[in-house]
Design an enzyme around this catalytic site. Structure first.
Site, short mmCIF file in Angstrom:
data_model
loop_
_atom_site.label_atom_id
_atom_site.label_comp_id
_atom_site.label_asym_id
_atom_site.label_seq_id
_atom_site.Cartn_x
_atom_site.Cartn_y
_atom_site.Cartn_z
N ASP A 160 21.53 93.85 57.18
CA ASP A 160 20.36 93.42 57.49
C ASP A 160 19.87 92.82 56.07
O ASP A 160 20.38 92.90 55.11
CB ASP A 160 19.52 94.33 58.05
CG ASP A 160 18.42 93.88 58.89
OD1 ASP A 160 18.38 92.63 59.28
OD2 ASP A 160 17.84 94.72 59.84
N ASP A 221 14.54 89.45 66.63
CA ASP A 221 14.96 90.43 67.31
C ASP A 221 14.54 90.47 68.56
O ASP A 221 13.68 90.06 69.25
CB ASP A 221 14.19 91.87 66.93
CG ASP A 221 14.73 92.16 65.34
OD1 ASP A 221 15.49 91.42 64.62
OD2 ASP A 221 14.15 93.29 64.86
C1 GLA Z 1 15.74 94.20 61.74
C2 GLA Z 1 16.95 94.00 62.43
C3 GLA Z 1 17.07 94.71 63.73
C4 GLA Z 1 17.15 96.06 63.30
C5 GLA Z 1 16.04 96.51 62.81
C6 GLA Z 1 16.14 98.02 62.03
O1 GLA Z 1 14.35 94.10 62.48
O2 GLA Z 1 17.03 92.60 62.88
O3 GLA Z 1 18.22 94.42 64.64
O4 GLA Z 1 18.48 96.37 62.81
O5 GLA Z 1 15.82 95.70 61.47
O6 GLA Z 1 14.99 98.35 61.27
#
Ligand code: GLA
Length: 425
Positions: A160, A221
């Site tokens: 990430d 997300d």
């Molecule tokens: C980001 C990512 C998600 C998840 C969260 C975890 O938002 O895009 O897919 O992994 O972090 O904190």
């Protein structure tokens, strides 16, 4: 002689497939399970022991995947997301799992998963902290963390990008690719980098991404709602001219997890997410509770022909080919053996819509005939000619999905062994 050599070299170069990350992995879109959308950063194991991020959750999902027919269909990655780590690195600077929630450690969890014929994925974040506030991988820790994951027996890394600058990301993502390769362990590398840079060129260098990552999150997300699915679908197909050519064996766009089996989608919407993710050649990472999933959701996720289409070896991402004023949209994905998949999607909110069209109108070559199978109902239409008009009935926020095989090819392929190439549900 010289000319011959040039021709020979050219022939070899031209025959090479599009360049992707050559770690030999993810030749088809990865399939499995990822904790985040459904289980988030629930670390409250005292009050919520069965729904919290702990080794038990991953062991139980591995059991379900291995015992309930998922593994045989290709779902093989059990992936940890954020909030697995202790808040501090150890004395040597290594990441360590939370000792209360992962008392046996990640290596033991990997062994457990491997013993069931599955693979383990883990989550890291290039930056000071993970998005959930756990220790991140700053540039000075990239090599060490890659080594730690490899020693634990991890098979996939989602990296990430919270709490890092664009400059750090431009350094860190390629650096992690090199560090993972240097471990000698095959580790699928999933990069969130583009999602932190708006997902589009010129800010995102997709040529480079294709060379260093096996898949990448391009956009926001997913959340447990139809609105969220629609916003993702809109973004990916609005930008299909940029995104569609990027995908191929070893390199995939990732529109995020499947939320089928959760709370936000109706039955029709669940079928739509599955069909559209398959058209996009997207990784199929479920994020749902496989211990309690309803048979209707399971049936969608376990549709054999759907998975065969998603996993087609050519790995060509599909496109939206028509947007009708009636709020019907048509999507097409070319497949191997001159087959193809069509999705008829309704954005209507009134009632089932009778959509009449022909393969001619959808751009298929004239004078051909097709064997068509409805991917969800299994029904077969034999000998559909390009010019024939046909009608599909599409439910509100639902899809009709077809698998099409050219007929002449079908007969040719049937001849030697006698077995039909047309898969049956
Ligand atoms: C980001 C990512 C998600 C998840 C969260 C975890 O938002 O895009 O897919 O992994 O972090 O904190």
């Amino acid at each position: 002689m010289g000319v011959l050599v040039v021709v020979a070299v050219l022939a070899v170069v031209l025959a090479l497939p599009a360049r992707g990350l050559e770690n030999g992995l993810a030749r088809t879109p990865p399939m499995g399970w990822l904790a985040w959308e459904r289980f988030r950063c629930n670390v409250n194991c005292r009050e919520d022991p069965h729904q919290c991020i702990s080794e038990m959750l991953f062991m139980e999902m591995a059991d379900r995947i291995a015992e309930d027919g998922w593994r045989e269909l290709g779902y093989k990655y059990i992936n940890i997301d954020d909030c697995w780590a202790a808040k501090q690195r150890d004395a040597e600077g290594r990441l360590v799992p939370d000792p209360e929630r992962f008392p046996r450690g990640i290596k033991a969890l990997a062994d457990y998963v491997h013993a069931r014929g599955l693979k383990l994925g883990i989550y890291g974040d290039l930056g000071r902290l993970t998005c959930g506030g756990y220790p991140g991988t700053t540039l000075d820790h990239v090599g060490q963390d890659a080594q730690t994951f490899a020693e634990w027996g991890v098979d996939m890394l989602k990296l990430d990008g919270c709490y890092s600058s664009a400059k750090e990301q431009a350094q860190g993502y390629p650096q992690m690719a090199r560090a993972l390769n240097a471990t000698g362990r095959p580790i699928v590398y999933s990069c969130s980098w583009p999602a932190y840079q708006g997902g589009l060129p010129p800010k995102v260098n997709y040529t480079l991404l294709g060379e260093i990552c096996n898949m990448w999150r391009n956009y926001d997300d997913i959340q447990d709602s139809w609105d969220s699915v629609l916003s993702i679908v809109d973004w990916f197909f609005t930008n299909q001219d940029v995104l569609q050519p990027l995908a191929g064996p070893g390199r995939w766009n990732d529109p995020d997890m499947l939320i089928i089996g959760n709370f936000g989608l109706s039955y029709e919407q669940s079928r739509s997410q599955m069909a559209l993710w398959t058209i996009m050649a997207a990784p199929l990472l479920m994020s749902t509770d496989l211990r309690t999933i309803l048979p209707s959701a399971k049936k969608i996720l376990q549709n054999r022909l759907m998975i065969q289409i998603n996993q087609d070896p050519l790995g060509i991402q599909g496109r939206r080919i028509i947007k009708e004023e009636s709020h019907i949209e048509v999507f097409l994905r070319p497949l191997s053996q001159a087959a193809s998949a069509l999705v008829f999607f309704s954005r209507r909110t009134d009632m089932p819509f009778r959509y009449t069209t022909s393969l001619t109108k959808l751009g298929f070559p004239e004078g051909a005939a097709y064997e068509v199978q409805d991917v969800y109902s299994g029904k077969i239409i034999s000998g559909l000619k390009t010019g024939d008009n046909f009608t599909v009935i599409i439910n509100p926020s639902g899809v009709v999905m077809w698998y099409l095989c050219p007929k002449a090819l079908l007969i040719q392929q049937q001849a030697p062994g006698g077995a039909s190439r047309l898969p049956l549900l």
